[in-house]
Design a protein around this motif. Structure first.
Motif, PDB file in Angstrom:
ATOM      1  N   THR A  25       0.827  -1.209   0.000  1.00  0.00           N
ATOM      2  CA  THR A  25       0.000   0.000   0.000  1.00  0.00           C
ATOM      3  C   THR A  25       0.859   1.256   0.000  1.00  0.00           C
ATOM      4  O   THR A  25       0.606   2.191  -0.775  1.00  0.00           O
ATOM      5  N   THR A  26       1.870   1.285   0.839  1.00  0.00           N
ATOM      6  CA  THR A  26       2.711   2.487   0.894  1.00  0.00           C
ATOM      7  C   THR A  26       3.602   2.597  -0.338  1.00  0.00           C
ATOM      8  O   THR A  26       3.782   3.689  -0.888  1.00  0.00           O
ATOM      9  N   MET A  27       4.155   1.473  -0.782  1.00  0.00           N
ATOM     10  CA  MET A  27       5.062   1.513  -1.926  1.00  0.00           C
ATOM     11  C   MET A  27       4.327   1.910  -3.201  1.00  0.00           C
ATOM     12  O   MET A  27       4.762   2.808  -3.936  1.00  0.00           O
ATOM     13  N   MET A  28       3.205   1.274  -3.489  1.00  0.00           N
ATOM     14  CA  MET A  28       2.499   1.557  -4.729  1.00  0.00           C
ATOM     15  C   MET A  28       1.872   2.939  -4.722  1.00  0.00           C
ATOM     16  O   MET A  28       1.830   3.616  -5.760  1.00  0.00           O
ATOM     17  N   LEU A  29       1.390   3.388  -3.580  1.00  0.00           N
ATOM     18  CA  LEU A  29       0.841   4.739  -3.503  1.00  0.00           C
ATOM     19  C   LEU A  29       1.916   5.774  -3.804  1.00  0.00           C
ATOM     20  O   LEU A  29       1.681   6.753  -4.525  1.00  0.00           O
ATOM     21  N   THR A  30       3.109   5.557  -3.279  1.00  0.00           N
ATOM     22  CA  THR A  30       4.211   6.485  -3.539  1.00  0.00           C
ATOM     23  C   THR A  30       4.661   6.417  -4.993  1.00  0.00           C
ATOM     24  O   THR A  30       4.955   7.453  -5.603  1.00  0.00           O
ATOM     25  N   ILE A  31       4.712   5.217  -5.556  1.00  0.00           N
ATOM     26  CA  ILE A  31       5.122   5.063  -6.956  1.00  0.00           C
ATOM     27  C   ILE A  31       4.169   5.811  -7.884  1.00  0.00           C
ATOM     28  O   ILE A  31       4.586   6.424  -8.871  1.00  0.00           O
ATOM     29  N   VAL A  32       2.882   5.785  -7.567  1.00  0.00           N
ATOM     30  CA  VAL A  32       1.884   6.415  -8.432  1.00  0.00           C
ATOM     31  C   VAL A  32       1.881   7.932  -8.271  1.00  0.00           C
ATOM     32  O   VAL A  32       1.729   8.675  -9.246  1.00  0.00           O
ATOM     33  N   THR A  33       2.051   8.435  -7.053  1.00  0.00           N
ATOM     34  CA  THR A  33       1.891   9.869  -6.806  1.00  0.00           C
ATOM     35  C   THR A  33       3.191  10.664  -6.914  1.00  0.00           C
ATOM     36  O   THR A  33       3.160  11.831  -7.311  1.00  0.00           O
ATOM     37  N   PHE A  34       4.316  10.064  -6.592  1.00  0.00           N
ATOM     38  CA  PHE A  34       5.558  10.835  -6.558  1.00  0.00           C
ATOM     39  C   PHE A  34       5.989  11.349  -7.930  1.00  0.00           C
ATOM     40  O   PHE A  34       6.440  12.490  -8.039  1.00  0.00           O
ATOM     41  N   PRO A  35       5.878  10.550  -9.022  1.00  0.00           N
ATOM     42  CA  PRO A  35       6.245  11.111 -10.327  1.00  0.00           C
ATOM     43  C   PRO A  35       5.440  12.347 -10.704  1.00  0.00           C
ATOM     44  O   PRO A  35       5.916  13.199 -11.461  1.00  0.00           O
ATOM     45  N   MET A  36       4.206  12.470 -10.192  1.00  0.00           N
ATOM     46  CA  MET A  36       3.415  13.664 -10.468  1.00  0.00           C
ATOM     47  C   MET A  36       4.016  14.892  -9.807  1.00  0.00           C
ATOM     48  O   MET A  36       3.887  16.013 -10.310  1.00  0.00           O
ATOM     49  N   GLN A  37       4.661  14.702  -8.664  1.00  0.00           N
ATOM     50  CA  GLN A  37       5.313  15.815  -7.983  1.00  0.00           C
ATOM     51  C   GLN A  37       6.648  16.172  -8.621  1.00  0.00           C
ATOM     52  O   GLN A  37       7.151  17.276  -8.406  1.00  0.00           O
ATOM     53  N   MET A  38       7.206  15.250  -9.397  1.00  0.00           N
ATOM     54  CA  MET A  38       8.513  15.497 -10.000  1.00  0.00           C
ATOM     55  C   MET A  38       8.479  16.699 -10.934  1.00  0.00           C
ATOM     56  O   MET A  38       9.429  17.492 -10.984  1.00  0.00           O
ATOM     57  N   ALA A  39       7.396  16.848 -11.704  1.00  0.00           N
ATOM     58  CA  ALA A  39       7.308  17.969 -12.645  1.00  0.00           C
ATOM     59  C   ALA A  39       7.342  19.300 -11.909  1.00  0.00           C
ATOM     60  O   ALA A  39       8.047  20.240 -12.305  1.00  0.00           O
ATOM     61  N   ILE A  40       6.585  19.387 -10.810  1.00  0.00           N
ATOM     62  CA  ILE A  40       6.578  20.619 -10.018  1.00  0.00           C
ATOM     63  C   ILE A  40       7.930  20.823  -9.356  1.00  0.00           C
ATOM     64  O   ILE A  40       8.448  21.949  -9.293  1.00  0.00           O
ATOM     65  N   LEU A  41       8.535  19.742  -8.869  1.00  0.00           N
ATOM     66  CA  LEU A  41       9.853  19.847  -8.245  1.00  0.00           C
ATOM     67  C   LEU A  41      10.886  20.390  -9.222  1.00  0.00           C
ATOM     68  O   LEU A  41      11.681  21.275  -8.867  1.00  0.00           O
ATOM     69  N   LEU A  42      10.897  19.890 -10.446  1.00  0.00           N
ATOM     70  CA  LEU A  42      11.885  20.340 -11.429  1.00  0.00           C
ATOM     71  C   LEU A  42      11.773  21.836 -11.680  1.00  0.00           C
ATOM     72  O   LEU A  42      12.771  22.551 -11.746  1.00  0.00           O
ATOM     73  N   LYS A  43      10.535  22.310 -11.827  1.00  0.00           N
ATOM     74  CA  LYS A  43      10.341  23.741 -12.089  1.00  0.00           C
ATOM     75  C   LYS A  43      10.749  24.587 -10.886  1.00  0.00           C
ATOM     76  O   LYS A  43      11.512  25.554 -11.014  1.00  0.00           O
ATOM     77  N   GLU A  44      10.247  24.244  -9.715  1.00  0.00           N
ATOM     78  CA  GLU A  44      10.482  25.075  -8.537  1.00  0.00           C
ATOM     79  C   GLU A  44      11.935  25.002  -8.083  1.00  0.00           C
ATOM     80  O   GLU A  44      12.514  26.011  -7.660  1.00  0.00           O
ATOM     81  N   HIS A  45      12.529  23.827  -8.173  1.00  0.00           N
ATOM     82  CA  HIS A  45      13.926  23.696  -7.767  1.00  0.00           C
ATOM     83  C   HIS A  45      14.841  24.465  -8.713  1.00  0.00           C
ATOM     84  O   HIS A  45      15.780  25.145  -8.272  1.00  0.00           O
ATOM     85  N   PHE A  46      14.589  24.375 -10.023  1.00  0.00           N
ATOM     86  CA  PHE A  46      15.431  25.102 -10.974  1.00  0.00           C
ATOM     87  C   PHE A  46      15.265  26.612 -10.826  1.00  0.00           C
ATOM     88  O   PHE A  46      16.219  27.372 -11.007  1.00  0.00           O
ATOM     89  N   ASN A  47      14.061  27.052 -10.480  1.00  0.00           N
ATOM     90  CA  ASN A  47      13.815  28.481 -10.295  1.00  0.00           C
ATOM     91  C   ASN A  47      14.151  28.960  -8.885  1.00  0.00           C
ATOM     92  O   ASN A  47      13.692  30.029  -8.467  1.00  0.00           O
ATOM     93  N   LEU A  91      19.503  10.183  -3.245  1.00  0.00           N
ATOM     94  CA  LEU A  91      20.584  10.168  -4.236  1.00  0.00           C
ATOM     95  C   LEU A  91      20.042   9.905  -5.641  1.00  0.00           C
ATOM     96  O   LEU A  91      20.498  10.524  -6.616  1.00  0.00           O
ATOM     97  N   LEU A  92      19.062   9.003  -5.753  1.00  0.00           N
ATOM     98  CA  LEU A  92      18.468   8.736  -7.061  1.00  0.00           C
ATOM     99  C   LEU A  92      17.693   9.953  -7.571  1.00  0.00           C
ATOM    100  O   LEU A  92      17.712  10.264  -8.768  1.00  0.00           O
ATOM    101  N   LEU A  93      17.008  10.639  -6.648  1.00  0.00           N
ATOM    102  CA  LEU A  93      16.281  11.843  -7.040  1.00  0.00           C
ATOM    103  C   LEU A  93      17.246  12.919  -7.521  1.00  0.00           C
ATOM    104  O   LEU A  93      17.001  13.586  -8.537  1.00  0.00           O
ATOM    105  N   ARG A  94      18.353  13.066  -6.826  1.00  0.00           N
ATOM    106  CA  ARG A  94      19.365  14.035  -7.242  1.00  0.00           C
ATOM    107  C   ARG A  94      19.964  13.648  -8.598  1.00  0.00           C
ATOM    108  O   ARG A  94      20.165  14.506  -9.465  1.00  0.00           O
ATOM    109  N   TRP A  95      20.236  12.367  -8.764  1.00  0.00           N
ATOM    110  CA  TRP A  95      20.779  11.895 -10.044  1.00  0.00           C
ATOM    111  C   TRP A  95      19.793  12.137 -11.171  1.00  0.00           C
ATOM    112  O   TRP A  95      20.193  12.543 -12.272  1.00  0.00           O
ATOM    113  N   LYS A  96      18.504  11.894 -10.912  1.00  0.00           N
ATOM    114  CA  LYS A  96      17.482  12.095 -11.942  1.00  0.00           C
ATOM    115  C   LYS A  96      17.446  13.553 -12.393  1.00  0.00           C
ATOM    116  O   LYS A  96      17.376  13.842 -13.600  1.00  0.00           O
ATOM    117  N   ILE A  97      17.497  14.480 -11.449  1.00  0.00           N
ATOM    118  CA  ILE A  97      17.444  15.900 -11.789  1.00  0.00           C
ATOM    119  C   ILE A  97      18.680  16.311 -12.572  1.00  0.00           C
ATOM    120  O   ILE A  97      18.593  17.038 -13.569  1.00  0.00           O
TER     121      ILE A  97
END
Length: 644
Positions: free
Chosen positions: A433-455, A634-640
């Motif tokens: 439940t926790t793993m799949m919920l995070t897998i589904v929702t976290f990529p949606m936050q990635m787009a906002i993270l990329l914009k806000e972090h870069f700015n 570390l994976l999140l940092r590598w992805k960005i």
């Protein structure tokens, strides 16, 4: 055009709300006409002393790898260009021409595979210093849909303005920006319910909070109707007149929309076909012996030429005519354009804010960023039915279902194996439940993270700490709710020490499952992540010692049992329920002459587990938890970094 803009502004005045942004004791701010903003630039520039910025780029090339043993491909081929201040500049070209790539390079978003030089006010660009005075607005409107316009603006103000900025000053800035952009009457509308044009204006408003000097926009008119397109481009033109350099990609504008741009830069297959004033494009084409047909949109015609519809030789003619961006004669007043050396003299180093390298890249400190992000996350948790209400409901429902299926199995010596199945089912529930919920929702936050972090809204560490902390109370609540229901309905031993052990193991498995989901979600998209999650869970189950006892595992696979956190979770559950020298269990099965597992020690021996390994299991789970959480960061940092 002016008549249309005046009518739109008058309608806006008629619908103005009676209350200002924050206080009820002030009068509603007057609505400004878009034409009047040029004369009153304090509405957004606020007199902060930032100087205008001229950008020169020379011999820009961009190369990408096509894959293993497939070689490389050049996207941009040594192009050159000038981006003067106080100009609204369009990057045009057919699909695949390199518009978005050039915009990414100029903004500093893309750095890998790039060669060439970008000058800022005559000096070689220092990327971190340059990013302090720029904003990058992506093609997609990456907004928090659960926050209102005012809440989004307050988050931006709290993160992008210095912490010592008074609250009333932040509210005044928000009020002025929303009034100028026509969003004041939508203060309390959630951004997810705004129209396309309103979302685009809100995206611009969020980046105007700290008054950037350079703005890059990727396809700002995509998905908008003609009226909204005109409104957005008119707004950008107003902002450009306020000492800003505004660059945006645009695919194929109408003739009226095309005329609003001051300058145009045309690309085709990574080469420059024209750069200069918009109104000089037709004379340029005539000079190249490629006159624009009568009553034909010049923007459409240059795109047709760039696509090779009139022959590939025409593309080469235009490329040679522009000298791949070196020809400056088609600018307005080309003789007034300063070279890099002259620009350095006009903008001395000691007076230029763009060259300051000592201060941090973010406007606020690490602790303040976490506070703001936690406050935003708390609001979203209250309003998000998926992450909050549905999650609580699922734990409640599954807890009752498992309790009903395995009713009183924990107190019956004849149902020890059933109870063992229950313990493993609980592990799978907490993990999946926790793993799949995070897998589904976290990529949606990635787009906002990329914009806000870069700015430069916040650091990646602050974001990661915030999303980790914000979920802790809800995870603990759901785990306690689930554990109380299952533990009571299945009649597990009513001892506080055993229940505490059971609850601690449940929490650890839940947090590790979430950390695993973060690792997968940081690397894969939703589709691939939903495949990878269950796939990686299968070996974890295999090495847990459930179907095959740990003693029966082949010697060459025993290493897997030390990596599977389900093994430690199952062993911890078994130790909590059947360890600690639990006495003989009563056998309630009628007709049974022999109750094999009424002695807990016999059961522990058969499954090759000891009942006194709780602390070792807890240490192992804690170690795995730290590894998964650090690995996710570390994976999140590598992805960005890899995306740049």
């Amino acid at each position: 055009m002016e008549v249309l803009m005046m009518e739109a502004s008058n309608r806006q005045e008629a619908n103005a709300p009676a209350m200002p942004v924050c206080t009820a004791d002030r009068k509603s701010p007057p609505k400004k006409k878009l034409e009047d903003v040029d004369d009153d630039t304090s509405s957004i520039t606020r007199g902060n002393g930032k100087e205008s910025i001229d950008i020169i780029f020379e011999n820009i090339t961009y190369t990408v790898n096509l894959g293993f043993r497939k070689g490389q491909k050049d996207i941009l081929h040594g192009i050159n260009g000038r981006l003067p201040s106080k100009q609204l500049i369009a990057l045009m070209g057919p699909s695949g021409a390199g518009k978005s790539t050039l915009l990414d390079i100029l903004s500093g978003f893309r750095v890998t595979g790039v060669d060439g030089t970008v000058f800022v006010n005559g000096r070689v660009r220092h990327l971190n210093s340059f990013r302090k005075c720029t904003a990058y607005i992506t093609q997609e409107d990456r907004l928090e849909p659960l926050l209102t316009v005012l809440e989004n603006m307050r988050v931006a103000a709290d993160l992008k303005l210095p912490t010592d900025t008074p609250r009333y000053e932040k509210e005044t800035i928000i009020e002025e920006i929303l009034t100028t952009l026509g969003l004041y009457e939508h203060l309390h509308t959630r951004s997810g319910r705004l129209s396309g044009g309103q979302k685009k204006r809100l995206s611009i408003a969020l980046e105007l909070v700290n008054n950037p000097t350079v703005m890059f926009l990727d396809e700002p008119t995509t998905g908008l109707d003609s009226s909204s397109c005109m409104h957005v481009v008119n707004l950008l033109k107003v902002l450009a007149r306020q000492d800003r350099t505004i660059v945006c990609t645009i695919h194929q504008p109408s003739a009226s929309l095309f005329q609003l741009f001051d300058q145009v830069y045309v690309l085709a297959k990574g080469d420059c076909l024209y750069q200069g004033a918009t109104h000089k494009l037709v004379p340029y084409l005539e000079n190249m012996k490629l006159p624009c047909p009568m009553y034909h949109n010049p923007a459409d015609y240059i795109i047709e030429l760039a696509c090779g519809e009139y022959g590939e030789d025409k593309v080469d003619i235009l490329k040679n005519g522009s000298q791949n961006g070196r020809n400056l004669q088609w600018f307005d007043n080309p003789e007034a354009l300063r070279d890099a050396k002259t620009l350095r003299a006009v903008h001395p180093l000691k007076d230029s804010h763009i060259m300051q390298k000592n201060s941090g890249i973010h406007a606020t400190n690490f602790i303040h960023q976490i506070k703001v992000l936690l406050r935003r996350g708390l609001i979203m948790c209250k309003r998000d039915t998926t992450l909050t209400h549905l999650r609580i409901g699922v734990n409640l429902l599954v807890g009752v279902m498992l309790g009903s299926v395995f009713l009183r199995s924990g107190a019956d010596g004849s149902r020890v194996l059933d109870n063992y199945n229950l313990l493993f089912s609980i592990l799978i529930h907490h993990m999946m439940t926790t793993m799949m919920l995070t897998i589904v929702t976290f990529p949606m936050q990635m787009a906002i993270l990329l914009k806000e972090h870069f700015n430069r809204w916040y650091s990646l560490k602050a974001f990661y700490v915030a999303i980790t902390v914000i979920d802790v109370p809800l995870s603990i609540f759901c785990c306690i709710l689930f554990s109380l229901i299952v533990y009571a309905m299945t009649a597990q031993p009513l001892e506080i020490i055993r229940f505490s052990m059971f609850l601690i193991i449940s929490l650890m498995i839940m947090f590790i499952g979430q950390g695993t989901g973060l690792m997968i979600g940081a690397v894969f998209n939703v589709v691939n992540g939903t495949f990878m999650g269950p796939t990686l869970s299968v070996p974890l189950m295999m090495f847990a010692g459930f179907g095959v006892s740990l003693r029966d595992l082949p010697s060459y696979l025993k290493w897997g049992s030390y990596l599977s956190y389900l093994r430690y979770g199952l062993e911890g559950f078994v130790g909590a329920i059947y360890g600690l020298n639990r006495p003989v269990l009563p056998c309630e099965e009628k007709g049974e002459l022999y109750c094999h597992y009424k002695y807990p020690s016999k059961f522990l021996s058969d499954i090759a587990m000891n009942g006194d390994q709780f602390w070792n299991d807890l240490i192992a789970l804690t170690t795995i938890l730290v590894i998964t959480r650090c690995g996710a960061y570390l994976l999140l940092r590598w992805k960005i970094v890899s995306m740049r």
